[in-house]
Write a protein that holds these residues in place. Sequence first.
Motif, PDB file in Angstrom:
ATOM      1  N   SER A 192     -58.660  32.839   5.059  1.00 58.82           N
ATOM      2  CA  SER A 192     -59.161  32.499   3.728  1.00 58.82           C
ATOM      3  C   SER A 192     -57.983  32.467   2.763  1.00 58.82           C
ATOM      4  O   SER A 192     -57.112  33.348   2.803  1.00 58.82           O
ATOM      5  N   ASP A 193     -57.953  31.434   1.910  1.00 57.95           N
ATOM      6  CA  ASP A 193     -56.910  31.306   0.873  1.00 57.95           C
ATOM      7  C   ASP A 193     -55.509  31.395   1.477  1.00 57.95           C
ATOM      8  O   ASP A 193     -54.617  32.053   0.917  1.00 57.95           O
ATOM      9  N   VAL A 194     -55.305  30.748   2.597  1.00 59.96           N
ATOM     10  CA  VAL A 194     -54.003  30.799   3.277  1.00 59.96           C
ATOM     11  C   VAL A 194     -53.009  29.880   2.565  1.00 59.96           C
ATOM     12  O   VAL A 194     -53.286  28.701   2.339  1.00 59.96           O
ATOM     13  N   GLN A 195     -51.867  30.446   2.215  1.00 63.80           N
ATOM     14  CA  GLN A 195     -50.781  29.679   1.620  1.00 63.80           C
ATOM     15  C   GLN A 195     -49.657  29.573   2.641  1.00 63.80           C
ATOM     16  O   GLN A 195     -49.347  30.546   3.345  1.00 63.80           O
ATOM     17  N   GLN A 196     -49.044  28.396   2.716  1.00 63.03           N
ATOM     18  CA  GLN A 196     -47.975  28.155   3.680  1.00 63.03           C
ATOM     19  C   GLN A 196     -46.723  27.668   2.973  1.00 63.03           C
ATOM     20  O   GLN A 196     -46.806  27.013   1.927  1.00 63.03           O
ATOM     21  N   ASP A 197     -45.558  27.989   3.553  1.00 66.39           N
ATOM     22  CA  ASP A 197     -44.311  27.511   2.961  1.00 66.39           C
ATOM     23  C   ASP A 197     -43.957  26.137   3.519  1.00 66.39           C
ATOM     24  O   ASP A 197     -44.746  25.531   4.272  1.00 66.39           O
ATOM     25  N   SER A 198     -42.778  25.659   3.184  1.00 63.84           N
ATOM     26  CA  SER A 198     -42.395  24.302   3.591  1.00 63.84           C
ATOM     27  C   SER A 198     -42.230  24.161   5.100  1.00 63.84           C
ATOM     28  O   SER A 198     -42.227  23.048   5.631  1.00 63.84           O
ATOM     29  N   SER A 199     -42.102  25.294   5.780  1.00 58.82           N
ATOM     30  CA  SER A 199     -41.995  25.273   7.247  1.00 58.82           C
ATOM     31  C   SER A 199     -43.343  25.470   7.918  1.00 58.82           C
ATOM     32  O   SER A 199     -43.418  25.596   9.135  1.00 58.82           O
ATOM     33  N   CYS A 200     -44.407  25.560   7.112  1.00 61.95           N
ATOM     34  CA  CYS A 200     -45.786  25.711   7.569  1.00 61.95           C
ATOM     35  C   CYS A 200     -46.125  27.157   7.941  1.00 61.95           C
ATOM     36  O   CYS A 200     -47.230  27.433   8.414  1.00 61.95           O
ATOM     37  N   ALA A 201     -45.219  28.093   7.734  1.00 66.05           N
ATOM     38  CA  ALA A 201     -45.507  29.496   8.020  1.00 66.05           C
ATOM     39  C   ALA A 201     -46.438  30.055   6.941  1.00 66.05           C
ATOM     40  O   ALA A 201     -46.256  29.791   5.755  1.00 66.05           O
ATOM     41  N   ALA A 202     -47.429  30.833   7.377  1.00 70.30           N
ATOM     42  CA  ALA A 202     -48.373  31.435   6.435  1.00 70.30           C
ATOM     43  C   ALA A 202     -47.679  32.546   5.655  1.00 70.30           C
ATOM     44  O   ALA A 202     -47.156  33.499   6.236  1.00 70.30           O
TER      45      ALA A 202
END
Length: 214
Positions: free
Chosen positions: A88-98
Motif C-alpha cells: 500500500s502507498d509504495v513509493q519507488q526510486d528511479s531504479s524501481c527500488a521500493a
Amino acid sequence: MPRFYARRRLNVAAAATALISSVALFNAPTATAALPTPVSGATARSYLATLTVTAEDRTGYNRDLFPHWITQSGTCNTREVVLKRDGSDVQQDSSCAATSGSWYSPYDGATWTAASDLDIDHLVPLAEAWDSGADSWTTSRRQSFANDLTRPQLIAVTDNVNQAKGDQDPATWMPSRTAYRCTYARAWVQVKYYYGLSVDSAEKSALQNHLASC
C-alpha cells in the motif's frame, strides 16, 4: 407529530448516516493488491484429482537453473513488481527500488514498512518444482515459472517466515494463519496443475485435507 417536525427528524437522521458513512470510508484501510486470486476450492479439488502421484527426485537441482527476478519493464525486476503490487502507498526510486510503503504478510499477519523485511515467496518452491517435473524443462520454461506474475505463484511475505518455509510442501508446512490456508492450498494446486507438475502421496493427502473445507 406535525409533518414539518417529522421531515426535519428524517433530514437530521439522513445527515447523520451520511456523516457516519464518510467517517467509515475515511478510516477504511487502503485496498491492497496481492496474489492473483486462485481457482475455487471445487476447481482445485478437481485439478488435484488429475495430478500424477509419484516420489520426488532432487537429483541435479540447482537454484541457478531457474533464472529469477528478471527485468519486467524499464528498470523494474520481478521482485520490485511484486512489492509494488502487494503493498500500500509504495513509493519507488528511479531504479524501481521500493523506498517506502506498507506490506501485510498473509502467511503470519504481520505488517511491515521496510521492503527489506519482505521476501518474495515462490509459493510452489523452485526445488519442489524441480522434484515434481521441472528437471525436464527448458531453461526458458523454468525462468517463466520463477517469474510468473499471472498465476498465484509469487507473493510478498515476512522474510523469516519464507525462510522457515524453505522448500517444504503442504505436508510439512502451511501458513501459521489458518484463515489463509485455503487460499494457499488452492493456489498450490493451480500452479502445479498449470505447469503439469506431479505431487507425492503425503503432499496430495495434505492438500485433500485442506481443500475439503474450502
